[in-house]
Write a protein that holds these residues in place. Structure first.
Motif, PDB file in Angstrom:
ATOM      1  N   UNK A  68       2.199  37.396  31.223  1.00 11.27           N
ATOM      2  CA  UNK A  68       2.039  37.750  32.647  1.00 11.27           C
ATOM      3  C   UNK A  68       0.591  37.565  33.079  1.00 11.27           C
ATOM      4  N   UNK A  69      -0.344  37.884  32.171  1.00 10.49           N
ATOM      5  CA  UNK A  69      -1.767  37.792  32.494  1.00 10.49           C
ATOM      6  C   UNK A  69      -2.255  36.356  32.645  1.00 10.49           C
ATOM      7  N   UNK A  70      -1.437  35.392  32.198  1.00 11.19           N
ATOM      8  CA  UNK A  70      -1.839  33.984  32.320  1.00 11.19           C
ATOM      9  C   UNK A  70      -1.744  33.487  33.746  1.00 11.19           C
ATOM     10  N   UNK A  71      -1.065  34.244  34.600  1.00  9.45           N
ATOM     11  CA  UNK A  71      -0.941  33.909  36.029  1.00  9.45           C
ATOM     12  C   UNK A  71      -0.297  32.543  36.253  1.00  9.45           C
ATOM     13  N   UNK A  72       0.707  32.222  35.456  1.00 11.91           N
ATOM     14  CA  UNK A  72       1.463  30.987  35.677  1.00 11.91           C
ATOM     15  C   UNK A  72       2.936  31.355  35.797  1.00 11.91           C
ATOM     16  N   UNK A  73       3.710  30.481  36.429  1.00 14.50           N
ATOM     17  CA  UNK A  73       5.135  30.744  36.633  1.00 14.50           C
ATOM     18  C   UNK A  73       5.848  30.823  35.288  1.00 14.50           C
ATOM     19  N   UNK A  74       6.934  31.583  35.265  1.00 17.65           N
ATOM     20  CA  UNK A  74       7.690  31.780  34.026  1.00 17.65           C
ATOM     21  C   UNK A  74       8.097  30.456  33.387  1.00 17.65           C
ATOM     22  N   UNK A  75       8.524  29.493  34.206  1.00 15.04           N
ATOM     23  CA  UNK A  75       8.952  28.204  33.658  1.00 15.04           C
ATOM     24  C   UNK A  75       7.796  27.481  32.986  1.00 15.04           C
ATOM     25  N   UNK A  76       6.602  27.555  33.577  1.00 17.40           N
ATOM     26  CA  UNK A  76       5.424  26.920  32.986  1.00 17.40           C
ATOM     27  C   UNK A  76       5.040  27.621  31.684  1.00 17.40           C
ATOM     28  N   UNK A  77       5.079  28.959  31.697  1.00 17.24           N
ATOM     29  CA  UNK A  77       4.750  29.716  30.491  1.00 17.24           C
ATOM     30  C   UNK A  77       5.709  29.363  29.355  1.00 17.24           C
ATOM     31  N   UNK A  78       7.002  29.312  29.658  1.00 21.81           N
ATOM     32  CA  UNK A  78       8.006  28.996  28.639  1.00 21.81           C
ATOM     33  C   UNK A  78       7.864  27.561  28.154  1.00 21.81           C
ATOM     34  N   UNK A  79       7.506  26.664  29.055  1.00 18.95           N
ATOM     35  CA  UNK A  79       7.326  25.262  28.679  1.00 18.95           C
ATOM     36  C   UNK A  79       6.169  25.108  27.698  1.00 18.95           C
ATOM     37  N   UNK A  80       5.053  25.768  27.974  1.00 18.72           N
ATOM     38  CA  UNK A  80       3.906  25.718  27.057  1.00 18.72           C
ATOM     39  C   UNK A  80       4.270  26.339  25.713  1.00 18.72           C
ATOM     40  N   UNK A  81       4.960  27.463  25.773  1.00 16.18           N
ATOM     41  CA  UNK A  81       5.352  28.209  24.576  1.00 16.18           C
ATOM     42  C   UNK A  81       6.224  27.343  23.673  1.00 16.18           C
ATOM     43  N   UNK A  82       7.223  26.691  24.282  1.00 15.31           N
ATOM     44  CA  UNK A  82       8.146  25.849  23.516  1.00 15.31           C
ATOM     45  C   UNK A  82       7.446  24.603  22.982  1.00 15.31           C
ATOM     46  N   UNK A  83       6.547  24.013  23.788  1.00 12.38           N
ATOM     47  CA  UNK A  83       5.835  22.808  23.355  1.00 12.38           C
ATOM     48  C   UNK A  83       4.928  23.115  22.164  1.00 12.38           C
ATOM     49  N   UNK A  84       4.269  24.264  22.195  1.00 15.21           N
ATOM     50  CA  UNK A  84       3.421  24.654  21.067  1.00 15.21           C
ATOM     51  C   UNK A  84       4.248  24.863  19.805  1.00 15.21           C
ATOM     52  N   UNK A  85       5.390  25.536  19.949  1.00 12.13           N
ATOM     53  CA  UNK A  85       6.262  25.770  18.802  1.00 12.13           C
ATOM     54  C   UNK A  85       6.717  24.465  18.177  1.00 12.13           C
ATOM     55  N   UNK A  86       7.153  23.537  19.033  1.00 13.69           N
ATOM     56  CA  UNK A  86       7.632  22.244  18.540  1.00 13.69           C
ATOM     57  C   UNK A  86       6.513  21.480  17.837  1.00 13.69           C
ATOM     58  N   UNK A  87       5.313  21.531  18.402  1.00 16.21           N
ATOM     59  CA  UNK A  87       4.189  20.796  17.816  1.00 16.21           C
ATOM     60  C   UNK A  87       3.754  21.420  16.495  1.00 16.21           C
ATOM     61  N   UNK A  88       3.766  22.741  16.421  1.00 13.19           N
ATOM     62  CA  UNK A  88       3.466  23.393  15.141  1.00 13.19           C
ATOM     63  C   UNK A  88       4.483  22.970  14.082  1.00 13.19           C
ATOM     64  N   UNK A  89       5.758  22.926  14.453  1.00  9.76           N
ATOM     65  CA  UNK A  89       6.799  22.552  13.496  1.00  9.76           C
ATOM     66  C   UNK A  89       6.616  21.112  13.029  1.00  9.76           C
ATOM     67  N   UNK A  90       6.157  20.240  13.930  1.00 13.15           N
ATOM     68  CA  UNK A  90       5.880  18.855  13.541  1.00 13.15           C
ATOM     69  C   UNK A  90       4.797  18.792  12.468  1.00 13.15           C
ATOM     70  N   UNK A  91       3.933  19.786  12.442  1.00 11.39           N
ATOM     71  CA  UNK A  91       2.853  19.856  11.443  1.00 11.39           C
ATOM     72  C   UNK A  91       3.229  20.759  10.264  1.00 11.39           C
TER      73      UNK A  91
END
Length: 339
Positions: free
Chosen positions: A208-231
């Motif tokens: 919530x403190x990131x001040x971005x829309x829920x969809x943007x927050x979830x998109x970043x969250x999922x992209x980071x997870x996927x990229x970590x898994x790639x590594x």
């Protein structure tokens, strides 16, 4: 939230200097984990690492003396709280007097008892008030935020959410709107494949403190997870809060992950060697500070860092509890084998 705040050019190197300075006087019975979290908390303290470490140890000793033998902070957690008091140019006696006063206000407001989480929440409220006395209104607003969280997740919300509620005190939006926005983040993360539960609620509170829309927050969250898994790095529920902090960053997932992995190699070289969870936690914290320095406004960084520091105390407490449980289990197993 005024504070003695100075983001260094190279946060991970600053962390290493501070940890080495703190660890030099640890002693064989000392808790290395609490010193690591203290070093993370103190990254933005100006001054030579040895001087900052000395100030933290002095503050930790004062907290221990003022808390008494059975005080909630008469443990390794006092080093992290001590680092926060040094950062905010506070002192142990004034802080603990305020804790005692405001805990009575919590009782009058009908909030549940939980000494360490109350103490953390009061520390946040005191920081936000620039060390002025915490007001009745702030306590009432914290209670309203807590009740709003319970309205959405009565089975998840507990005293461990007090620090997040305290961070949200003074926000321009209404308590109801904040609650609705956090719930939207929570549900959007869950719809993206992340498991429901207390860890996801904590992540939503942070995001919530990131001040971005829920969809943007979830998109970043999922992209980071996927990229970590790639590594080859799996993300567990215990990593959800670190992932939330990293999702603040307006950088590509690859850039963030590469930075975390680079920092993690440094964390793996610490003595004594931290476990997998702790190296990820520490590397995420230093990466956040390194990359946030290049973008977000100071208010967002300081609010997020305050919650990061609170999470450090929670994580240290959990690590200590896990270590105690493992030690007790080992002792029981040895006794059983001997019998």
């Amino acid at each position: 939230m005024a504070q003695n705040f100075e983001l260094p050019e190279d946060p991970v190197s600053r962390f290493r200097e501070l940890y080495d300075a703190l660890n030099a006087d640890r002693g064989w019975m000392g808790d290395a984990s609490s010193l690591r979290f203290s070093a993370v908390t103190a990254i933005s303290c100006p001054g030579h690492a040895r001087d900052v470490a000395s100030a933290i140890r002095k503050m930790a000793d004062e907290i221990k003396n003022e808390s008494g033998w059975f005080g909630a902070l008469n443990s390794s957690l006092r080093f992290i709280v001590g680092a926060m008091l040094v950062l905010h140019e506070d002192n142990a006696r004034d802080f603990l007097v305020e804790v005692k006063r405001v805990r009575e206000m919590f009782r009058e407001a009908g909030l549940r008892r939980s000494t360490i989480y109350e103490t953390m929440a009061i520390l946040v409220l005191r920081m936000k008030a620039d060390k002025a006395p915490v007001s009745d209104r702030s306590v009432q607003e914290l209670k309203e935020m807590y009740e709003e969280m319970k309205r959405h997740h009565w089975w998840l919300t507990g005293p461990d959410d007090f620090p997040a509620c305290a961070i949200l005190v003074g926000e321009k939006a209404s308590v109801q709107q904040i609650g609705a926005d956090i719930e939207e983040i929570y549900q959007t993360l869950n719809a993206s494949g992340f498991a429901k539960g207390d860890r996801l609620q904590t992540a939503a509170n942070i995001l919530y403190l990131a001040r971005v829309h829920a969809a943007m927050a979830a998109s970043r969250y999922a992209a980071l997870t996927a990229t970590f898994k790639e590594h080859g790095v799996s993300i567990w529920q215990s990593d959800y809060d670190e992932l939330a902090i990293l999702s603040f960053l307006d950088h590509s997932a690859k850039h963030v992950v590469d930075s975390v992995l680079r920092h993690r190699r440094i964390m793996e070289s610490l003595k004594p060697k931290p476990d997998r969870s702790l190296t990820f936690n520490l590397a995420s914290s230093t990466t956040f500070l390194e990359l946030a320095r290049l973008g977000k406004d100071l208010k967002v960084v300081t609010d997020a860092k305050a919650l990061l520091d609170m999470q450090a105390i929670i994580n240290a407490q959990q690590a200590a509890a896990a270590a105690a449980a493992a030690s007790a289990a080992a002792a029981a197993s040895s006794a059983s084998a001997a019998g």
